[in-house]
Every structure is written in structure tokens, then in C-alpha cells.
Design an enzyme around this catalytic site. Structure first.
Site, mmCIF file in Angstrom:
data_model
loop_
_atom_site.group_PDB
_atom_site.id
_atom_site.type_symbol
_atom_site.label_atom_id
_atom_site.label_comp_id
_atom_site.label_asym_id
_atom_site.label_seq_id
_atom_site.Cartn_x
_atom_site.Cartn_y
_atom_site.Cartn_z
ATOM 1 N N ASP A 15 1.029 -8.730 17.677
ATOM 2 C CA ASP A 15 0.540 -9.917 16.961
ATOM 3 C C ASP A 15 1.424 -11.146 17.172
ATOM 4 O OD1 ASP A 15 2.736 -9.076 15.538
ATOM 5 O OD2 ASP A 15 1.703 -8.881 13.614
ATOM 6 N N ASN A 82 -3.474 -6.936 -11.013
ATOM 7 C CA ASN A 82 -2.240 -7.042 -11.776
ATOM 8 C C ASN A 82 -1.088 -7.388 -10.826
ATOM 9 O OD1 ASN A 82 -0.465 -6.850 -13.996
ATOM 10 N ND2 ASN A 82 -1.658 -5.163 -14.863
ATOM 11 N N ASP A 90 -4.280 -7.287 8.219
ATOM 12 C CA ASP A 90 -4.460 -7.664 9.624
ATOM 13 C C ASP A 90 -5.926 -7.595 10.027
ATOM 14 O OD1 ASP A 90 -1.620 -7.631 11.442
ATOM 15 O OD2 ASP A 90 -1.527 -6.901 9.390
ATOM 16 N N HIS A 112 0.487 2.676 12.933
ATOM 17 C CA HIS A 112 1.203 2.704 14.210
ATOM 18 C C HIS A 112 1.012 4.066 14.858
ATOM 19 C CE1 HIS A 112 3.570 -0.990 13.277
ATOM 20 N NE2 HIS A 112 3.452 -0.549 12.031
ATOM 21 N N ALA A 155 -3.158 6.720 -11.023
ATOM 22 C CA ALA A 155 -1.884 6.070 -10.705
ATOM 23 C C ALA A 155 -1.057 6.913 -9.744
ATOM 24 C CB ALA A 155 -1.100 5.818 -11.986
ATOM 25 N N THR A 160 -6.055 8.576 1.629
ATOM 26 C CA THR A 160 -6.053 8.673 3.086
ATOM 27 C C THR A 160 -7.446 8.850 3.671
ATOM 28 O OG1 THR A 160 -5.708 11.061 2.994
ATOM 29 C CG2 THR A 160 -3.739 9.665 3.077
ATOM 30 N N ARG A 175 -7.508 13.309 -3.963
ATOM 31 C CA ARG A 175 -8.687 14.180 -3.930
ATOM 32 C C ARG A 175 -9.524 13.979 -5.186
ATOM 33 N NH1 ARG A 175 -4.601 17.557 -1.800
ATOM 34 N NH2 ARG A 175 -5.100 18.411 0.254
ATOM 35 N N ARG A 178 -13.129 15.240 -10.423
ATOM 36 C CA ARG A 178 -14.364 15.387 -11.183
ATOM 37 C C ARG A 178 -15.205 14.127 -11.026
ATOM 38 N NH1 ARG A 178 -14.771 12.963 -16.211
ATOM 39 N NH2 ARG A 178 -12.877 12.123 -17.168
#
Length: 206
Positions: A15, A82, A90, A112, A155, A160, A175, A178
Site C-alpha cells: 500500500d 462505544n 483497507d 498476511h 464479549a 473467524t 461459535r 443458541r
């Protein structure tokens, strides 16, 4: 193909050309001005937000707020960020309406290559968060993730992969544990019940 086109298409990129460093410098100036604005300078903050995102934006952002470009971020009306949120934009970060972010949420569109010989390169995949989501404090959202509408991310989670709508999802990696259901319409936290009387009392105090 230009470098900007490579970024948009998910190819490896660097970049340091095509005005990208200059764009980031201008973004840092806007970021500094926004984060330094007085808490009661609401018109100034609103004007700076429109400059940061390159369009009128009707959201509420608690400073400090950090980003790379700003113009790659779209935030829907009524959303709330917040303090200490970090958006590595990017490529596109698209946030729907009435999305709530806890403190210190990171959205990273950039990764990367794993092999050290190529780690100086980057790739970018967009992140999309649909309407009415709640993203808890210290959540990290990785490149290419889509989070479906109404979903809650607990939290500290590291997201991913895609998370479906109407879900409660937590953990590292995040994951689904419920689905949001009628029980959640009745209770707001553990055994604390939502009642019309209580909501009326709260409304009368505003």
C-alpha cells in the site's frame, strides 16, 4: 490491474503507491480532529464524521475511534460505537442500521500470508454486519466475516467465520451457542423479567 483493484479483488498487495499513503495521512488528520473534538461540539463531530466516511452518517461514535481510511466504512442510521473501536478498513466494512458496539471492538479486513517469506504482503476481504446486531466489548472480527441480522456476539470473542442471523455466539473461535427466541422477549438478564409496567415506569422517568 491497478493496486487498488488488487485490494478490492482480494489479491496480494502493498500500500505504498497510487496515493494510498496520502489517503491514509488525510484520514489520520480527520481522526485526530474527531478524537480531539469537545464532547459538546456535536455539530463539529457530525461534520467530521461525514468527512471521515465520505457521506452523511447518522450514527453515534464515542471517541476515540481509530481507522485506516474511513472512506471504506459504511455505518447505518442509528448505530452506536462505544469508545476505542478500531477499524482496519483497507477494504469495505459495511455496518447496518441500529448496530451496537461495545468498547474496544476491532474489525480487521486485512491479513498476511502465513509464510514469513511473503508476510510483507497483505490481502483484504470485506466485513459485513447486518441490522440490529450487538457486538460485545473487546470482540475481534477477522477478514471476510458476515454477521447476520439481530445477532449478539459475546464479549471477548474472536469471529473467524460467518455467524447466522438471530444467534448468540461466543468464544475463540466464535461459535453459535443458541438462537434468540421468545425467552429473550420475556427476560432481559438471567431471571429479570421484562414487563409492561416496568417499561412504562422507565418511560415516565425520561
Amino acid at each position: 490491474m491497478t493496486m487498488r483493484e488488487r485490494i478490492a479483488s482480494g489479491k496480494l498487495f502493498t500500500d505504498y503507491c497510487e496515493g494510498l499513503p496520502e489517503d491514509r495521512l488525510q484520514a489520520k488528520k480527520r481522526m485526530l480532529a474527531f478524537n480531539a473534538a469537545a464532547p459538546d461540539a456535536l455539530d463539529q463531530r457530525s461534520s467530521l464524521m461525514n468527512e471521515i466516511f465520505g457521506k452523511e452518517t447518522k450514527a453515534w461514535i464515542e471517541p476515540p475511534f481509530y481507522f485506516c481510511y474511513g472512506t471504506n466504512i459504511e455505518i447505518g442510521e442509528g448505530s452506536y460505537l462505544n469508545f476505542n473501536c478500531n477499524f482496519v478498513d483497507d477494504t469495505k466494512i459495511i455496518i447496518g442500521k441500529k448496530v451496537m458496539f461495545g468498547p474496544a471492538v476491532t474489525i480487521a479486513t486485512v491479513g498476511h500470508p502465513l509464510h514469513p517469506d511473503y508476510r510483507g504482503y497483505m490481502y483484504a476481504d470485506p466485513v459485513t454486519i447486518l441490522d440490529n446486531c450487538w457486538i460485545g466489548a473487546n470482540v475481534t472480527i477477522c477478514p471476510g466475516v458476515t454477521i447476520g441480522e439481530n445477532t449478539v456476539i459475546g464479549a471477548g470473542s474472536v469471529v473467524t467465520r460467518d455467524i447466522p442471523a438471530n444467534s448468540v455466539a461466543v468464544g475463540n473461535p466464535c461459535r453459535v451457542i443458541r438462537t434468540i427466541d421468545e425467552h429473550d422477549r420475556k427476560y432481559y438478564y438471567k431471571d429479570r423479567e421484562i414487563t409492561p409496567e416496568d417499561l412504562d415506569e422507565e418511560a415516565g422517568l425520561r
